[in-house]
Design a protein around this motif. Structure first.
Motif, mmCIF file in Angstrom:
data_model
loop_
_atom_site.group_PDB
_atom_site.id
_atom_site.type_symbol
_atom_site.label_atom_id
_atom_site.label_comp_id
_atom_site.label_asym_id
_atom_site.label_seq_id
_atom_site.Cartn_x
_atom_site.Cartn_y
_atom_site.Cartn_z
ATOM 1 N N SER A 94 -7.129 0.395 -0.647
ATOM 2 C CA SER A 94 -5.973 -0.295 -0.072
ATOM 3 C C SER A 94 -6.147 -0.520 1.420
ATOM 4 C CB SER A 94 -4.683 0.481 -0.367
ATOM 5 O OG SER A 94 -4.790 1.794 0.101
ATOM 6 N N TYR A 128 -7.912 5.023 -4.075
ATOM 7 C CA TYR A 128 -6.783 4.154 -3.727
ATOM 8 C C TYR A 128 -6.700 3.951 -2.218
ATOM 9 C CZ TYR A 128 -2.054 2.352 -3.287
ATOM 10 O OH TYR A 128 -0.977 1.571 -2.974
ATOM 11 N N LEU A 129 -6.810 5.061 -1.486
ATOM 12 C CA LEU A 129 -6.693 4.984 -0.031
ATOM 13 C C LEU A 129 -7.779 4.063 0.528
ATOM 14 C CD1 LEU A 129 -5.162 6.027 2.403
ATOM 15 C CD2 LEU A 129 -6.665 8.018 2.457
ATOM 16 N N MET A 145 0.828 -1.206 0.000
ATOM 17 C CA MET A 145 0.000 0.000 0.000
ATOM 18 C C MET A 145 0.862 1.254 0.000
ATOM 19 S SD MET A 145 -2.819 1.062 2.838
ATOM 20 C CE MET A 145 -3.322 2.750 3.043
ATOM 21 N N PHE A 146 1.917 1.253 0.814
ATOM 22 C CA PHE A 146 2.699 2.482 0.965
ATOM 23 C C PHE A 146 3.909 2.555 0.049
ATOM 24 C CE2 PHE A 146 0.378 2.621 5.055
ATOM 25 C CZ PHE A 146 -0.199 3.867 4.877
ATOM 26 N N SER A 176 3.605 1.848 -3.363
ATOM 27 C CA SER A 176 3.195 2.191 -4.731
ATOM 28 C C SER A 176 3.419 3.688 -4.917
ATOM 29 C CB SER A 176 1.725 1.860 -4.933
ATOM 30 O OG SER A 176 0.931 2.844 -4.303
ATOM 31 N N GLY A 215 1.000 5.394 -2.864
ATOM 32 C CA GLY A 215 1.300 5.152 -1.450
ATOM 33 C C GLY A 215 2.449 6.010 -0.950
ATOM 34 N N ASN A 256 -6.786 9.227 -5.739
ATOM 35 C CA ASN A 256 -6.092 9.009 -4.462
ATOM 36 C C ASN A 256 -7.069 8.522 -3.402
ATOM 37 O OD1 ASN A 256 -3.659 9.881 -5.528
ATOM 38 N ND2 ASN A 256 -4.040 12.014 -4.981
#
Lengths: 657, 227, 253
Positions: free
Chosen positions: C249, C245-246, B6-7, B9, B12, C242
């Motif tokens: 994820s 995505y947030l 997640m972080f 990418s 991310g 974004n």
């Protein structure tokens, strides 16, 4: 006489019966069947996606760098469907009837009825794919009206309907690419059809980046390569649009039908000079609200806005009160040409008429005033409000106009003139969309099937998607069912070798001419010949001259062409020369066809055959047939006729008065 | 999907920048409000008390660890992203595209580097003496003895070069925030036009007020506005 | 409309193929009418190069009406040239002055390797779409188009995002060579519509992963992409991406 293999039975039941009885291929066998699709516009992309979803192994080819660029993307106005969401009396029959009548009774009843039947499924399918059609405030789909109809059945996405539909089909196609069901070959151009035992069994494609020739096998080959409007050089087609795939099919035995049926679209931005490389269409939807006029007086010198109402001639409204500015394209184009030929044209070239939005802006302004409950509003405010509405509806078209001409269409009337837009003619296909070469199919604009001698607005998108999503998957399957015992033929087969050899030789001979003139310059000259003699109006003498001129041009082309660069590299000039060579041959056939059809119908207007009022005069007794031409070698064709039988509709002279 | 995926990418990594950035913005509010006590005109009594509270109470000390982590993460990630992004265009342009974006939005790494240099000097001026090497003390009566950080400021900001450096750094901070503030919220996904307009306005206001407040501190000492 | 003619210098990036060394070459072009389109000016240059026995400048172009997304020139320091909300093919010579030198470069990004001269390979965009830029509905599965009313505002916003022509100007303009505007336009288009809901989470994760794999940079919200986009796709779409995505994820298994 050609047999179109139209199923028997009532018109309403033909397609339903066909689907109910056609042969099927079981899923395990589908995985073994390979289908080649040439061209990835609306017809090609939708066919590729649908056939891949069914389980066939699909190989798709396009000359662009991505399937998303095909010229279907440029369609602006909309797509017709007999949904009757507006409750204005639309039905499958009415769409069918309008299309037959619009086509001046030169199309096949069974095909057109099938088109009208599946039109509703197309809208559903596209909505499901996420195509963002225009909607009303209640969240339901919006419709607009289009030429040649009196109902509102056109679905649209601003002025970019073709783009949105193509993106939908493209996404469906890319999904199948991701799933491994479609192999996509971009920047590839089909160079020839490979036939084995009289059946189409594959193609030779050229990789446009490396120049390499590739052999591809397919149990069936679908040509979805669009129309041939670029034969005129100046047209609204994309620069790369070409006839090559269809022409190669023709030379391999597929008959070419009604090549002289070309559509000249009335609302395009006029030619500004000799440098012009292409023409830009202004959507037909503009005729919904715009009024077309020329000055009433010869030698008018005032600016458009200074000409008072009394000195304006709204010639479409005058000649055709019932349909007014919304007459079909061929009628509107000819009317504009008639005025310009009579020296009433406007602009520096005098080859243009006005398309005026002033009245619409005021009308919309007033509607807004009452919608917003305003009172005491000045004329300026009304006009400002009206401009906002027009901007929302047609903003992108107005922007395009002002970028090209440098004029502001919100303030001054637009200048428009007819331009080549679409070709109704194309490869002859039967009810199953199969050409006269077994295993070889043609879909979308590449075939001739549904529009007769004139296509109605917003019907091209409908036909492309109907063929690709809903017709070909059934009809191709029906024929493939017999092929399940035949394994894939390795491309080492001698037929593939020979075809490759032949293509390589042709390309080498083009390259080795080593003359002085560019392919572009030949193309320009070809375009002028065809536009002058086989354009908006045609005469026997002119056509005969054009045939001689095109033959001479062909000779000159093959002796004085210059192609820079090498064969085995990225060489756009070579690609162009290859296409122009085919356009020249097609140009001749168009004139041959136009000469042979001694009547006027739809887009084909022979000056010798017209009514006293100057309308097209059909000769149903002698020419109610599809002219399908068989290639018999250089400059030689044999005419085969497919008689058109009208069982449901009674042909009459088209009347839009 | 793991947190690592997640972080790490591209989105991310930006989230890391945004979260740490917003955390640092919050820190700036605390820092600026406490420091504003210098203008109490009481010889630094309240200011020193506040500083003592921050330095001795356990909660701020724990937060301080978080703060350092945040700063380092922001700096390291920032540099890595800049390098990475630069590498995405091996052959550059002859004429660069400069009209479509603000210079400071394209110069976050340079502005950040100025700020990094500032931090090092700033820590050396105040944090290191206060935590490690020791500073003079002040007796507030009743045996309440605190570090006289007010005095340290008075001394430090007598040097015109230091004052100038602080002011330049504050300007860099202003521009860094002018882009960073609203950018951080975009990165965490604020796309509603209404909220985004609001956040942008707050961001620009923040980017002016906070750096201005900080810049006035050394200037105030240098010009003896506070005593 | 009166026609003015002008004489110009065109400084063009010439590169034989993907692996060759490229360089700028300057050509004189004379007698250019201000009514010509930019590509017609290039046609004239090429016609001359061909008749002189030279190698014409290769550039991508097709529809020449601003919708196919094929044309891709970086003109005088801006993708698609000086006009706003415009593609190269719609740029007209009115935008230039007599005697001016026009610098033409290809899109520059590692993910868009040069094919020849000004032609680049943008197949990375197709692969990003393949990763999830669609709604999985087979032909024939659809219900009636009006059975699913969609709020007009959402439909309009989805359309505004779907207008993207995939030309790659956003990547060319971005200092990070980021494809976020392109990606976000597709994610927004499908996320705003109820039809896109079932695959909403997996779509954004897969598409971002593919974008990273293709070697595009990350977004630093400078806004250069929005400023150069011929279809004026809003940068708010990136914020929406974004957000998607947030959310996706954080809640993914």
């Amino acid at each position: 006489m050609l047999d179109a293999k139209i199923p028997s039975g009532n018109l309403d039941d033909k397609w339903v019966d066909y689907k109910g009885h056609c042969k099927l291929v079981n899923p395990a066998n589908k995985r073994k069947m390979e289908v080649i699709i040439v061209g990835t516009g609306l017809a090609g992309a939708s066919a590729a996606a649908s056939m891949a979803e069914l389980g066939y192994k699909v190989k798709a080819f396009c000359f662009q760098d991505s399937p998303r660029r095909a010229h279907s993307i440029a369609a602006q106005g909309g797509i017709n469907a007999a949904k009757n969401y507006q409750n204005d009396g639309d039905s499958v029959f009415r769409l069918f009837y309008d299309t037959i009548k619009g086509g001046d009774y030169r199309s096949r009843e069974a095909n057109v009825h099938r088109l009208a039947e599946v039109s509703t499924n197309i809208i559903d399918q596209c909505v499901a794919q996420g195509v963002p059609f225009a909607r009303e405030y209640g969240g339901l789909l919006s419709n607009r009206s289009f030429g040649g109809t009196q109902v509102q059945r056109t679905f649209y996405a601003a002025g970019q309907t073709g783009q949105q539909l193509l993106i939908g089909a493209y996404q469906a196609l890319e999904r199948q690419v991701a799933l491994g069901n479609v192999t996509m070959h971009t920047r590839h151009e089909m160079q020839d059809i490979v036939k084995i035992d009289g059946k189409a069994k594959g193609i030779i494609a050229r990789n446009l980046i490396t120049g390499e020739l590739e052999k591809h096998f397919g149990h069936a080959v679908l040509i979805c390569s669009g129309g041939y409007g670029n034969v005129y050089y100046l047209s609204t087609n994309a620069m790369g649009s070409n006839v090559t795939a269809a022409w190669k099919a023709h030379k391999q035995g597929a008959y070419f039908a009604n090549p002289c049926f070309t559509q000249i679209h009335p609302t395009c931005i006029p030619v500004s000079g000799d440098h012009q490389s292409k023409l830009t269409l202004m959507s037909e939807s503009l005729r919904n609200d715009g009024r077309i006029w020329v000055p009433k007086n010869l030698g008018e010198t005032r600016k458009a806005n200074d000409i008072p109402e009394a000195d304006r001639d709204y010639f479409l409204e005058r000649r055709y009160p019932a349909f007014g500015n919304l007459v079909p394209r061929d009628v509107a184009s000819r009317a504009a040409k008639e005025r310009c030929d009579a020296n009433y044209g406007v602009g520096t070239s005098k080859q243009a008429v006005y398309l005026d939005y002033a009245a619409a802006i005021e009308r919309y302004g007033k509607i807004e005033v009452s919608k917003q409950g305003l009172s005491d509003v000045s004329t300026e405010q009304i006009i400002a409000l009206g401009k906002e509405v027009v901007k929302e509806k047609y903003g992108n078209l107005f922007n395009m106009y002002s970028k090209i001409t440098g004029e502001n269409p919100y303030e001054v009337p637009m200048r428009i003139y007819p331009a080549v837009h679409y070709t109704m003619g194309g490869l002859w296909v039967d009810y199953e969309l199969q050409t006269t070469v077994p295993g070889l199919y043609a879909l979308g604009e590449a075939n001739f099937s549904d529009h007769g001698a004139n296509r109605l607005g917003a019907s091209a998108l409908m036909q492309g998607l109907a063929d690709g999503y809903f017709v070909a998957p059934y009809t191709v399957g029906n024929n493939l069912a017999d092929d399940i015992y035949n394994a894939a033929i390795p491309t080492t087969h001698s037929a593939f070798e020979e075809a490759t050899q032949k293509v390589a030789e042709r390309i080498a001979s083009l390259k080795n001419i080593n003359g002085k003139q560019s392919a572009e310059s030949f193309h320009k000259r070809l375009g002028k010949i065809i536009w002058n003699e086989c354009g908006m109006s045609r005469t026997a003498a002119g056509l005969k001259q054009a045939i001689a001129d095109v033959q001479a041009l062909k000779k000159e082309f093959w002796s004085d062409l210059r192609i820079p660069g090498e064969i085995n590299e990225y060489n756009p000039e070579l690609d162009k020369a290859n296409r122009v060579a085919d356009f020249i041959e097609l140009g001749e056939l168009m004139c041959v066809d136009a000469l042979a059809r001694e009547e006027s119908c739809g887009g084909h207007f022979r000056e010798e055959y017209q009514t006293p009022e100057g309308e097209a005069l059909r000769d149903d007794e002698n020419y109610m047939y599809v002219a399908a031409w068989e290639n018999k070698g250089a400059h030689e064709w044999e005419l085969h006729k497919e008689a058109l039988k009208y069982e449901v509709i009674k042909p009459s002279q088209r009347n839009y008065k | 999907m793991t947190f690592k995926q997640m972080f790490t990418s591209s989105v991310g990594k930006k989230l890391v920048m945004a979260f740490t950035g917003i955390f640092l913005v919050l820190f700036l509010v605390v820092h600026a409000s406490l420091n504003a006590c210098i203008w109490a005109m009481d010889g630094g009594v309240i200011f020193n008390k506040a500083a003592h509270f921050m330095g001795s109470f356990v909660v701020p000390r724990i937060l301080e660890i978080g703060l350092f982590l945040g700063i380092f993460l922001h700096i390291i990630q920032g540099y890595m992203l800049t390098l990475e992004n630069r590498g995405k265009r091996k052959v550059g342009y002859e004429v660069n595209y400069s009209k479509g974006s603000k210079w400071y939005s394209r110069s976050m790494a340079i502005l950040g580097t100025i700020l990094l240099m500032f931090f090092i000097i700033h820590w050396k001026h105040f944090w290191v003496p206060s935590r490690i090497t020791g500073v003079a003390e002040m007796d507030l009566g009743n045996g309440f003895i605190v570090h006289n950080l007010f005095g340290v400021m008075q001394d430090t900001f007598q040097n015109v070069w230091v004052v100038l450096f602080y002011v330049i750094s504050c300007i860099s901070l202003g521009y860094h925030l002018a882009h960073g503030f609203q950018s951080a919220f975009k990165t965490i996904g604020v796309h509603n036009k209404r909220y985004h307009t609001m956040i942008s306005s707050i961001g620009y206001g923040f980017a002016i007020i906070i750096p201005l407040a900080f810049a006035l501190m050394p200037i105030s000492f240098y010009l003896h506005w506070v005593k | 409309m009166s026609q003015n003619t002008m004489n110009l210098k065109v400084k063009v990036w010439r590169q034989k193929n993907a692996n060759a060394q490229g360089a700028f070459v300057t050509y004189d072009v004379a007698g250019i009418s201000d009514e010509m389109s930019f590509l017609e000016m290039m046609d004239i240059l090429n016609e001359r190069l061909i008749t002189e026995g030279g190698d014409p400048v290769a550039f991508d172009h097709d529809c020449r009406e601003g919708i196919c997304g094929m044309c891709s020139m970086y003109i005088n320091g801006k993708p698609h040239g000086p006009w706003q909300a415009n593609t190269t093919c719609q740029l007209h010579m009115r935008a230039f002055k007599d005697g001016e030198t026009i610098v033409i470069e290809p899109w520059r990004a590692n993910s868009f390797p040069i094919v020849k001269d000004l032609t680049v390979d943008r197949s990375a965009f197709d692969r990003i779409i393949q990763a999830g830029g669609y709604i999985s509905v087979n032909t024939g599965n659809a219900v009636d188009g009006n059975s699913l009313p969609i709020e007009k505002q959402n439909a309009d916003e989805a359309f505004a995002a779907a207008m993207c022509i995939g030309c790659g100007a956003c990547v060319a303009a971005c200092k990070n060579s980021s494809a976020m505007l392109f990606l976000s336009a597709k994610v927004s288009h499908l996320a705003l519509l109820p039809q896109g809901a079932p695959e909403r989470k997996s779509r954004v994760l897969k598409m971002v992963a593919q974008m990273d794999k293709e070697g595009f940079g990350s977004c630093t919200n400078t806004g250069a992409c929005e400023a150069t986009c011929p279809k004026e796709i809003s940068i708010a779409n990136i914020a929406r991406l974004n957000n998607e995505y947030l959310g996706a994820s954080l809640t993914a298994q």
